[in-house]
Scaffold this active site. Structure first.
Site, PDB file in Angstrom:
ATOM      1  N   LYS A 111      69.851   2.423  47.821  1.00  0.00           N
ATOM      2  CA  LYS A 111      70.551   1.147  47.992  1.00  0.00           C
ATOM      3  C   LYS A 111      70.612   0.729  49.453  1.00  0.00           C
ATOM      4  O   LYS A 111      70.623  -0.456  49.745  1.00  0.00           O
ATOM      5  CB  LYS A 111      71.956   1.215  47.384  1.00  0.00           C
ATOM      6  CG  LYS A 111      71.947   1.152  45.872  1.00  0.00           C
ATOM      7  CD  LYS A 111      73.323   0.840  45.318  1.00  0.00           C
ATOM      8  CE  LYS A 111      73.302   0.800  43.795  1.00  0.00           C
ATOM      9  NZ  LYS A 111      74.654   0.728  43.230  1.00  0.00           N
ATOM     10  N   LYS A 149      66.257  -4.249  33.081  1.00  0.00           N
ATOM     11  CA  LYS A 149      66.567  -5.674  33.215  1.00  0.00           C
ATOM     12  C   LYS A 149      66.169  -6.212  34.578  1.00  0.00           C
ATOM     13  O   LYS A 149      66.141  -7.412  34.790  1.00  0.00           O
ATOM     14  CB  LYS A 149      68.025  -5.980  32.882  1.00  0.00           C
ATOM     15  CG  LYS A 149      69.038  -5.423  33.824  1.00  0.00           C
ATOM     16  CD  LYS A 149      70.446  -5.741  33.307  1.00  0.00           C
ATOM     17  CE  LYS A 149      71.405  -4.673  33.742  1.00  0.00           C
ATOM     18  NZ  LYS A 149      72.595  -4.545  32.937  1.00  0.00           N
ATOM     19  N   LYS A 207      59.953   2.520  31.831  1.00  0.00           N
ATOM     20  CA  LYS A 207      61.189   2.318  31.077  1.00  0.00           C
ATOM     21  C   LYS A 207      61.567   0.830  31.040  1.00  0.00           C
ATOM     22  O   LYS A 207      61.344   0.126  32.017  1.00  0.00           O
ATOM     23  CB  LYS A 207      62.298   3.118  31.783  1.00  0.00           C
ATOM     24  CG  LYS A 207      63.377   3.603  30.860  1.00  0.00           C
ATOM     25  CD  LYS A 207      64.406   4.415  31.637  1.00  0.00           C
ATOM     26  CE  LYS A 207      65.738   3.719  31.587  1.00  0.00           C
ATOM     27  NZ  LYS A 207      66.784   4.298  32.392  1.00  0.00           N
TER      28      LYS A 207
END
Ligand code: TRP
Length: 338
Positions: free
Chosen positions: A120, A205, A202
């Site tokens: 991140k 979204k 996988k």
């Protein structure tokens, strides 16, 4: 006053979800679908992790909307406010308070090694804030505050749960046994759902191609359209086999939502083309998700009822956490407040 309906001989599950809008079909079939049945076997506490969400920039109006949606979605997916404790993390201040205490039992070095922090901080290089760094401590507080036995989590949160155990162990050694060491809860049947466009990846979204991913609140038309466009192979037979990743993925999905075995599916579709199969999968998935979509829209339009649920949820959560936090404060040597 809200009343807790937990049974004494059940183990406790705690989990939290980030208010990021919605779940994918992959999240749903792999984990979320099991939430309802889990309430039979366990006492369950579920939070919307709104405190965690502001470690990356959020638009306040959107965040409030997404948080309410996440809450309604938990309920639409089978978590019942009469049986389980469902609340917003920010409504129980004990999370932030315990997080402070635990941060003093957490080393800078171990937080620096968290892979999610490293990822991140690369992704949000302009906003490497202290909250992003101490995120796993707050997560440990979420879990330890209730002395949860099990935490259902995906692979990406395993390292954080491991850290929570280490923090708990260190606290227990220093101040005397108090915290339960939480174990990951691995669902008995967990299906891995792959991208409809790149079936070796996988389903996610965050995929740039919107056709790759089914969201559980997608309209029926959209679901069918995405399945029609699903990437398959140059073969024509509906058959589960090595190298047929696209078809294998569609068969897996179809099998879960219809309960048909692979052999039965192969029989049902023998002599039919991929087109027919894709349409059947699309329709079956849309039908499967229909009750969730309907319940979600009923709830999101009943703000008064939602409010009653989350207010009572927070009250119940605080009844449990207040006792635990007071004990922690005693153990570390703070003077009794009353
Ligand atoms: N970090 C988790 C996620 O991003 C959400 C979360 C916050 C959580 N607190 C938790 C999950 C406690 C399990 C237990 O998915």
């Amino acid at each position: 006053m809200a009343e807790i309906t937990f049974s004494k001989d059940k183990k406790l599950i705690f989990s939290a979800i980030q208010p990021t809008g919605t779940f994918t079909l992959g999240n749903y079939l792999g984990a979320v679908k099991n939430w309802g049945p889990l309430q039979e076997e366990f006492n369950c506490i579920y939070a919307v992790a709104d405190l965690h969400s502001i470690t990356v920039k959020q638009d306040p109006v959107k965040l409030r909307q997404n948080s309410l949606q996440a809450y309604a979605l938990m309920m639409a997916c089978g978590l019942a406010p009469e049986r389980s404790i469902l609340f917003f993390q920010s409504h129980n201040r004990h999370h932030a308070e315990l997080s402070w205490v635990l941060s003093c039992s957490t080393q800078f070095g171990e937080l620096s090694r968290m892979t999610q922090f490293k990822d991140k901080s690369q992704k949000h290089a302009d906003n490497i804030n202290a909250g992003l760094f101490t995120y796993p401590v707050l997560m440990a507080a979420d879990i330890l505050l209730y002395n949860a036995d099990f935490v259902p989590i995906g692979a990406d949160q395993k390292q954080h749960l491991e850290l929570a155990r280490n923090i708990a162990q260190r606290f227990n050694q220093r101040y005397g046994d108090f915290f339960t060491l939480p174990d990951p809860y691995i669902p008995k049947v967990g299906a891995k759902v792959m991208s409809l466009q790149e079936p070796t990846k996988k389903m996610s979204k965050s995929d740039e191609n919107p056709n790759a991913c089914i969201l559980i609140l997608d309209e029926k038309d959209a679901i069918i359209r995405k399945f029609k466009r699903a990437v398959t192979d140059s073969d024509t037979e509906v058959r589960y086999a090595e190298g047929k990743d696209g078809i294998n993925n569609l068969m897996t999905i179809y099998s879960i939502v219809t309960g048909r075995s692979f052999e039965e599916i192969e029989k049902d579709f023998s002599g039919k083309g991929y087109g027919d199969f894709k349409l059947a999968v699309g329709e079956a998935v849309a039908d499967h998700l229909e009750p969730v979509r309907t319940e979600f829209s009923r709830l999101i339009n009943d703000k008064a009822y939602l409010k009653k649920c989350y207010t009572e949820g927070a009250e119940k959560a605080m009844m449990i956490s207040q006792r635990n936090l007071s004990k922690v404060y005693r153990k570390v040597g703070f003077v009794d407040a009353r």
